[in-house]
Scaffold this motif. Structure first.
Motif, PDB file in Angstrom:
ATOM      1  N   PHE A  29      -7.630   0.034   0.578  1.00  0.00           N
ATOM      2  CA  PHE A  29      -6.264  -0.210   0.137  1.00  0.00           C
ATOM      3  C   PHE A  29      -6.189  -0.516  -1.351  1.00  0.00           C
ATOM      4  O   PHE A  29      -5.122  -0.519  -1.929  1.00  0.00           O
ATOM      5  CB  PHE A  29      -5.650  -1.373   0.941  1.00  0.00           C
ATOM      6  CG  PHE A  29      -4.976  -0.910   2.205  1.00  0.00           C
ATOM      7  CD1 PHE A  29      -5.336   0.300   2.781  1.00  0.00           C
ATOM      8  CD2 PHE A  29      -3.996  -1.663   2.814  1.00  0.00           C
ATOM      9  CE1 PHE A  29      -4.731   0.737   3.945  1.00  0.00           C
ATOM     10  CE2 PHE A  29      -3.384  -1.232   3.977  1.00  0.00           C
ATOM     11  CZ  PHE A  29      -3.756  -0.037   4.544  1.00  0.00           C
ATOM     12  N   ALA A  30      -7.320  -0.824  -1.947  1.00  0.00           N
ATOM     13  CA  ALA A  30      -7.310  -1.144  -3.372  1.00  0.00           C
ATOM     14  C   ALA A  30      -8.003  -0.017  -4.127  1.00  0.00           C
ATOM     15  O   ALA A  30      -8.992   0.526  -3.652  1.00  0.00           O
ATOM     16  CB  ALA A  30      -8.033  -2.464  -3.621  1.00  0.00           C
ATOM     17  N   PRO A  31      -7.467   0.338  -5.283  1.00  0.00           N
ATOM     18  CA  PRO A  31      -8.152   1.358  -6.066  1.00  0.00           C
ATOM     19  C   PRO A  31      -9.450   0.797  -6.624  1.00  0.00           C
ATOM     20  O   PRO A  31      -9.627  -0.414  -6.680  1.00  0.00           O
ATOM     21  CB  PRO A  31      -7.154   1.659  -7.188  1.00  0.00           C
ATOM     22  CG  PRO A  31      -6.285   0.461  -7.277  1.00  0.00           C
ATOM     23  CD  PRO A  31      -6.276  -0.193  -5.945  1.00  0.00           C
ATOM     24  N   GLY A  32     -10.362   1.641  -7.019  1.00  0.00           N
ATOM     25  CA  GLY A  32     -11.609   1.173  -7.600  1.00  0.00           C
ATOM     26  C   GLY A  32     -11.319   0.326  -8.816  1.00  0.00           C
ATOM     27  O   GLY A  32     -10.271   0.446  -9.432  1.00  0.00           O
ATOM     28  N   ASN A  33     -12.257  -0.552  -9.168  1.00  0.00           N
ATOM     29  CA  ASN A  33     -12.011  -1.473 -10.264  1.00  0.00           C
ATOM     30  C   ASN A  33     -11.732  -0.712 -11.552  1.00  0.00           C
ATOM     31  O   ASN A  33     -12.576  -0.021 -12.089  1.00  0.00           O
ATOM     32  CB  ASN A  33     -13.224  -2.393 -10.432  1.00  0.00           C
ATOM     33  CG  ASN A  33     -12.790  -3.758 -10.908  1.00  0.00           C
ATOM     34  OD1 ASN A  33     -11.673  -3.907 -11.427  1.00  0.00           O
ATOM     35  ND2 ASN A  33     -13.636  -4.748 -10.741  1.00  0.00           N
ATOM     36  N   ALA A  34     -10.509  -0.835 -12.039  1.00  0.00           N
ATOM     37  CA  ALA A  34     -10.093  -0.051 -13.196  1.00  0.00           C
ATOM     38  C   ALA A  34     -10.244  -0.863 -14.476  1.00  0.00           C
ATOM     39  O   ALA A  34      -9.283  -1.292 -15.074  1.00  0.00           O
ATOM     40  CB  ALA A  34      -8.649   0.397 -13.026  1.00  0.00           C
ATOM     41  N   GLY A  35     -11.473  -1.088 -14.883  1.00  0.00           N
ATOM     42  CA  GLY A  35     -11.701  -1.790 -16.138  1.00  0.00           C
ATOM     43  C   GLY A  35     -11.322  -3.244 -16.042  1.00  0.00           C
ATOM     44  O   GLY A  35     -10.625  -3.666 -15.127  1.00  0.00           O
ATOM     45  N   GLY A  36     -11.786  -4.025 -16.999  1.00  0.00           N
ATOM     46  CA  GLY A  36     -11.487  -5.439 -16.952  1.00  0.00           C
ATOM     47  C   GLY A  36     -12.354  -6.113 -15.911  1.00  0.00           C
ATOM     48  O   GLY A  36     -12.823  -5.466 -14.982  1.00  0.00           O
ATOM     49  N   VAL A  37     -12.594  -7.387 -16.092  1.00  0.00           N
ATOM     50  CA  VAL A  37     -13.413  -8.098 -15.118  1.00  0.00           C
ATOM     51  C   VAL A  37     -12.494  -8.960 -14.278  1.00  0.00           C
ATOM     52  O   VAL A  37     -12.779 -10.102 -14.010  1.00  0.00           O
ATOM     53  CB  VAL A  37     -14.495  -8.940 -15.810  1.00  0.00           C
ATOM     54  CG1 VAL A  37     -15.558  -9.360 -14.811  1.00  0.00           C
ATOM     55  CG2 VAL A  37     -15.144  -8.150 -16.918  1.00  0.00           C
ATOM     56  N   SER A  38     -11.351  -8.382 -13.898  1.00  0.00           N
ATOM     57  CA  SER A  38     -10.459  -9.155 -13.055  1.00  0.00           C
ATOM     58  C   SER A  38     -11.183  -9.462 -11.765  1.00  0.00           C
ATOM     59  O   SER A  38     -11.788  -8.586 -11.162  1.00  0.00           O
ATOM     60  CB  SER A  38      -9.190  -8.377 -12.768  1.00  0.00           C
ATOM     61  OG  SER A  38      -8.385  -9.158 -11.922  1.00  0.00           O
ATOM     62  N   PHE A  71      -0.129  -6.222  -3.911  1.00  0.00           N
ATOM     63  CA  PHE A  71      -0.633  -7.255  -3.013  1.00  0.00           C
ATOM     64  C   PHE A  71      -2.044  -7.590  -3.464  1.00  0.00           C
ATOM     65  O   PHE A  71      -2.924  -6.734  -3.418  1.00  0.00           O
ATOM     66  CB  PHE A  71      -0.635  -6.752  -1.569  1.00  0.00           C
ATOM     67  CG  PHE A  71      -1.024  -7.798  -0.562  1.00  0.00           C
ATOM     68  CD1 PHE A  71      -0.048  -8.495   0.138  1.00  0.00           C
ATOM     69  CD2 PHE A  71      -2.354  -8.085  -0.313  1.00  0.00           C
ATOM     70  CE1 PHE A  71      -0.407  -9.464   1.061  1.00  0.00           C
ATOM     71  CE2 PHE A  71      -2.713  -9.062   0.602  1.00  0.00           C
ATOM     72  CZ  PHE A  71      -1.730  -9.749   1.294  1.00  0.00           C
ATOM     73  N   GLY A  72      -2.252  -8.793  -3.919  1.00  0.00           N
ATOM     74  CA  GLY A  72      -3.575  -9.190  -4.390  1.00  0.00           C
ATOM     75  C   GLY A  72      -4.190 -10.215  -3.468  1.00  0.00           C
ATOM     76  O   GLY A  72      -3.550 -10.695  -2.533  1.00  0.00           O
ATOM     77  N   GLN A  73      -5.430 -10.536  -3.757  1.00  0.00           N
ATOM     78  CA  GLN A  73      -6.127 -11.495  -2.898  1.00  0.00           C
ATOM     79  C   GLN A  73      -5.484 -12.868  -2.944  1.00  0.00           C
ATOM     80  O   GLN A  73      -5.631 -13.649  -2.021  1.00  0.00           O
ATOM     81  CB  GLN A  73      -7.593 -11.599  -3.310  1.00  0.00           C
ATOM     82  CG  GLN A  73      -8.391 -10.404  -2.834  1.00  0.00           C
ATOM     83  CD  GLN A  73      -9.790 -10.416  -3.401  1.00  0.00           C
ATOM     84  OE1 GLN A  73     -10.093 -11.133  -4.331  1.00  0.00           O
ATOM     85  NE2 GLN A  73     -10.645  -9.611  -2.816  1.00  0.00           N
ATOM     86  N   TYR A 129       0.831  -1.201   0.000  1.00  0.00           N
ATOM     87  CA  TYR A 129       0.000   0.000   0.000  1.00  0.00           C
ATOM     88  C   TYR A 129       0.869   1.256   0.000  1.00  0.00           C
ATOM     89  O   TYR A 129       0.669   2.167  -0.808  1.00  0.00           O
ATOM     90  CB  TYR A 129      -0.924  -0.011   1.213  1.00  0.00           C
ATOM     91  CG  TYR A 129      -1.732   1.250   1.348  1.00  0.00           C
ATOM     92  CD1 TYR A 129      -2.698   1.576   0.395  1.00  0.00           C
ATOM     93  CD2 TYR A 129      -1.523   2.127   2.414  1.00  0.00           C
ATOM     94  CE1 TYR A 129      -3.431   2.740   0.501  1.00  0.00           C
ATOM     95  CE2 TYR A 129      -2.255   3.290   2.522  1.00  0.00           C
ATOM     96  CZ  TYR A 129      -3.207   3.602   1.566  1.00  0.00           C
ATOM     97  OH  TYR A 129      -3.926   4.753   1.670  1.00  0.00           O
ATOM     98  N   VAL A 130       1.853   1.259   0.881  1.00  0.00           N
ATOM     99  CA  VAL A 130       2.752   2.412   0.947  1.00  0.00           C
ATOM    100  C   VAL A 130       3.487   2.568  -0.382  1.00  0.00           C
ATOM    101  O   VAL A 130       3.607   3.669  -0.926  1.00  0.00           O
ATOM    102  CB  VAL A 130       3.753   2.252   2.118  1.00  0.00           C
ATOM    103  CG1 VAL A 130       4.820   3.332   2.065  1.00  0.00           C
ATOM    104  CG2 VAL A 130       3.024   2.296   3.438  1.00  0.00           C
ATOM    105  N   GLY A 131       3.953   1.439  -0.929  1.00  0.00           N
ATOM    106  CA  GLY A 131       4.672   1.478  -2.194  1.00  0.00           C
ATOM    107  C   GLY A 131       3.810   2.014  -3.325  1.00  0.00           C
ATOM    108  O   GLY A 131       4.302   2.690  -4.227  1.00  0.00           O
ATOM    109  N   GLY A 132       2.520   1.726  -3.275  1.00  0.00           N
ATOM    110  CA  GLY A 132       1.632   2.222  -4.314  1.00  0.00           C
ATOM    111  C   GLY A 132       1.326   3.701  -4.141  1.00  0.00           C
ATOM    112  O   GLY A 132       1.041   4.416  -5.104  1.00  0.00           O
TER     113      GLY A 132
END
Lengths: 354, 384
Positions: free
Chosen positions: B175-184, B282-284, B109-112
């Motif tokens: 900690f995560a940005p809003g979903n930026a496109g894509g259906v990841s 960092f992902g789920q 998070y800090v790195g981002g």
């Protein structure tokens, strides 16, 4: 010595815990491999998510598509599955090995492969990749995303639930509160509301990411279903992977209550055959169709590219009719299907906030 | 048994070589037994065990395989050292698992959020990770010194709580940005700026983690701290006997708290090689379970920096080559889990067997010596 014993006990319990997660995907000892006398010369590599062949769900459905393609086109195949708790680098190694062994196309089953597929695909632009349930704006053009409009089948499931409920209370059990399962919830809610605004929908998620055990814990599913039954819900839609079997058990124990299965036609699964009378229908997600179509497109030299959505129209998703429990509302469902495929109804993909 | 062999000071010089052989005998015995068990398993399921081991060693002898093994071993080594630090003073930090995941989340998070020059950003991220890991471990430490809660229980609980905390924080908008496109379907923190890239060493077989060097530094520091500083002495003393240590003036409570924090801070580093070299977010599906791997590795490596190094390499060899098994010969990759499990069990049994054997040898030698002394005394008496 005591210290070491204590340590060993801890290590064992830790690894047992992990192993028990992995054991959910007990697989049949016999898996198909390369070496079949293939005529077409296409070699398909499959990389499954945890559970692999034999998980009675998602991976098995993909495997069924592969088996059908193999039988029809005489292709060569090799399969491998992910280990619980493995690193992303292991997934990359898996894909790279398939590439090195000459497999093309390579199908990655599950969104967990997104990063690995992207990296390996960039390094090997001549190899075609397909990934199920995921896409990203940064993926190279040799990656094809195979996605499903789960909200549409869930919408139909919602209509079925709303038509069958007597208590005007229906339930939804999601395995893990992930983006994917929220699509199911959104469609289901919309479907219920389209029949009768006054029907209330109880929503329970078994776990929140990063805890993904909600997809593999029937005990949790059973408990959640029991809770919803106690609240008076008489139709429950369980979109919870293997945990759904617990929900089906709980609902089957209650007279007059219905459960809606997910992904595959659950009433046809041998392990759940005795609960057939309680399984109203299943919201199908035909991963097998997607895998088969993809391989077929490669075989016909007209590969599917970009993001491919398998929807109600193309038969990628739908409702199962096993048992004939929804035959009486067929007209209603057909009308809704018609509306969705014609574009008159757009099913939401995200549940209302809060 | 670990280094706690009582009443051997007098023998130390003389049986050093023998001790070394005995120390090596146990792990080697364990590995041999587990290889045998796995071979039998494979053979009974109609598969050729030699082929399986051949696939594994084959991959390990290729340069890209070696790089992969070393990269993974780096992570495993850090995990092993983090756990071993606590073990050396009898603290069972089972919570490394939660500590490193939470640490990696905050570091990501800090790195981002920031974009600084590399020479500031990388140390900053490492410090954030160590701080978060240390603080998370400190909870268990404080509970132990103030309330006497067993750290085994509290750290296990804290693992589950860490999972929950990550679940709460790792959502769009926090900690995560809003979903930026894509259906990841995976939610993740913002990808870090390129300045957070830790250096890699380009080799024939791909890029080797620069963290390999950091791991060596950590190992050396671990050994020096334990053997050359007062803190290390106090730590080992407390590990052997709390009451004796406190009688000799060691503040046991403070030692517990400090070493818990250090263990947690080291655990904070576990996620860093992957985060700063490979994934950059960092992902789920950030790799879980490394804390438990660390426990097995520390146990196998007898809590010594060099032993842990070998254990980490072995574990990494097994895990890396396991991926090849189903692809090249239709072997079940689970055979590696069986092998790892049996190694852990066997190593405990083997250490005990070797210890008994060693004790017996000592007793025989003492007996022989005493007999010799008695004999010579008798001779003198006779001569007198």
């Amino acid at each position: 010595m005591r210290r070491t014993v204590k340590l060993a006990a801890v290590v064992l319990t830790g690894s047992l815990g992990i192993a028990s997660l992995a054991a959910c995907g007990a697989k049949s000892s016999d898996t198909t491999t390369a070496g079949s006398s293939g005529g077409s010369g296409i070699k398909v590599g499959m990389a499954y998510d945890v559970g692999g062949r034999g998980d009675q769900g998602f991976n098995d459905s993909a495997a069924a598509g592969l088996d059908k393609a193999k039988a029809d086109f005489g292709i060569q195949t090799t399969e491998a599955e992910a280990k619980t708790g493995e690193a992303d680098s292991d997934k990359q190694t898996r894909l790279e090995t398939l590439v090195t062994a000459g497999y093309n196309p390579i199908v990655a089953v599950g969104f967990v492969y997104q990063t690995a597929v992207e990296k390996v695909a960039k390094e090997h632009p001549n190899v075609k990749f397909a990934i199920i349930d995921s896409d990203s704006p940064t993926q190279p053009t040799n990656v094809t995303s195979l996605e499903f409009t789960e909200q549409q089948s869930s919408y139909l499931a919602g209509i079925a639930a709303a038509s069958k409920t007597k208590t005007k209370h229906v339930g939804f059990i999601g395995g893990v509160q992930s983006e994917l399962i929220k699509k199911f919830e959104a469609g289901y809610r919309a479907g219920v509301a389209s029949v009768d605004q006054s029907i209330s929908v109880d929503v329970t998620y078994l776990t929140t990411p990063p805890d993904f055990s909600g997809f593999s814990d029937p005990a949790k599913g059973k408990e959640a279903a029991q809770g919803q039954l106690d609240k008076g819900d008489d139709v429950i839609y369980a979109a919870a992977g293997a945990s759904g079997t617990g929900a089906i058990q709980a609902v089957a124990a209650k007279q007059g209550a219905w459960v809606i299965g997910v992904d595959t036609d659950q009433a046809k699964q041998p392990a759940l055959a005795k609960y057939q009378g309680s399984i109203l229908t299943s919201a199908l997600k035909n991963v097998n169709t997607a895998v088969y179509s993809y391989i077929q497109s490669i075989k016909n030299n007209a590969p599917l590219t970009g993001v491919q959505r398998f929807d109600l129209k193309s038969g990628g998703v739908g409702l199962a009719t096993t048992g004939g429990h929804i035959d009486d509302i067929k007209a209603k469902l057909d009308a809704a299907t018609q509306q969705i495929t014609s574009g008159a109804t757009t099913v939401p993909t995200a549940p209302p906030a809060g | 048994m670990t280094t706690t062999q009582p009443a051997k000071r007098g023998f130390l010089q003389r049986i050093d070589r023998e001790r070394l052989i005995l120390a090596l005998a146990a792990p080697v015995l364990a590995i041999v037994i587990s290889v045998l068990i796995c071979s039998v398993l494979l053979a009974t399921s109609g598969k050729n065990p030699i082929d399986a081991f051949h696939i594994m060693t084959n991959f390990a002898s290729a340069s890209d395989g070696q790089v992969k093994i070393l990269n993974k071993a780096t992570t495993y080594y850090l995990a092993g050292v983090a756990v071993a630090f606590g073990f050396r003073m009898n603290l069972f930090n089972i919570g490394a698992d939660g500590q490193y995941r939470l640490a990696a989340l905050f570091a990501a998070y800090v790195g981002g959020a920031v974009n600084l020059p590399s020479f500031i950003e990388i140390p900053l991220l490492l410090i954030v990770a160590m701080l978060v890991g240390g603080l998370w471990a400190a909870i268990a430490g404080i509970l132990k010194v103030t309330r006497g809660v067993s750290e085994v229980i509290s750290t296990i609980m804290l693992n589950a709580i860490a999972t929950g905390v990550i679940g709460v924080l790792l959502v769009p908008g926090i900690f995560a940005p809003g979903n930026a496109g894509g259906v990841s379907n995976s939610i993740q923190t913002k990808t870090m700026a390129a300045s957070s890239n830790f250096f890699t060493i380009t080799t024939q077989g791909g890029s080797l983690y620069g963290f390999v060097i950091l791991a060596v530094v950590v190992g050396v520091a671990f050994q020096l701290t334990l053997s050359r500083t007062r803190f290390g002495f106090d730590l080992r003393a407390t590990g052997r006997s709390e009451s004796a240590a406190s009688a000799s003036g060691v503040n046991v409570k403070r030692m517990i708290l400090t070493s818990m924090c250090v263990s947690g801070a080291l655990a904070g580093l576990i996620g860093m090689p992957d985060l700063l070299t490979d994934s950059h977010y960092f992902g789920q599906n950030f790799q879980p379970g490394l804390g438990f791997t660390g426990i097995a590795i520390a146990l196998l490596g007898r809590n010594t920096p060099i032993g842990i190094g070998f254990a980490a390499l072995l574990w990494s060899f097994l895990d890396t080559t396991a991926v090849m098994l189903p692809l090249q010969g239709n072997f079940p990759p689970e055979i590696v889990n069986v092998m790892q499990g049996t190694i852990v069990i066997c190593v405990v049994v083997a250490y005990e067997l070797v210890r008994r054997y060693g004790l017996k040898r000592q007793q025989q030698r003492v007996g022989a010596q005493l007999a010799a002394q008695a004999a010579s005394a008798e001779k003198k008496e006779v001569a007198a």
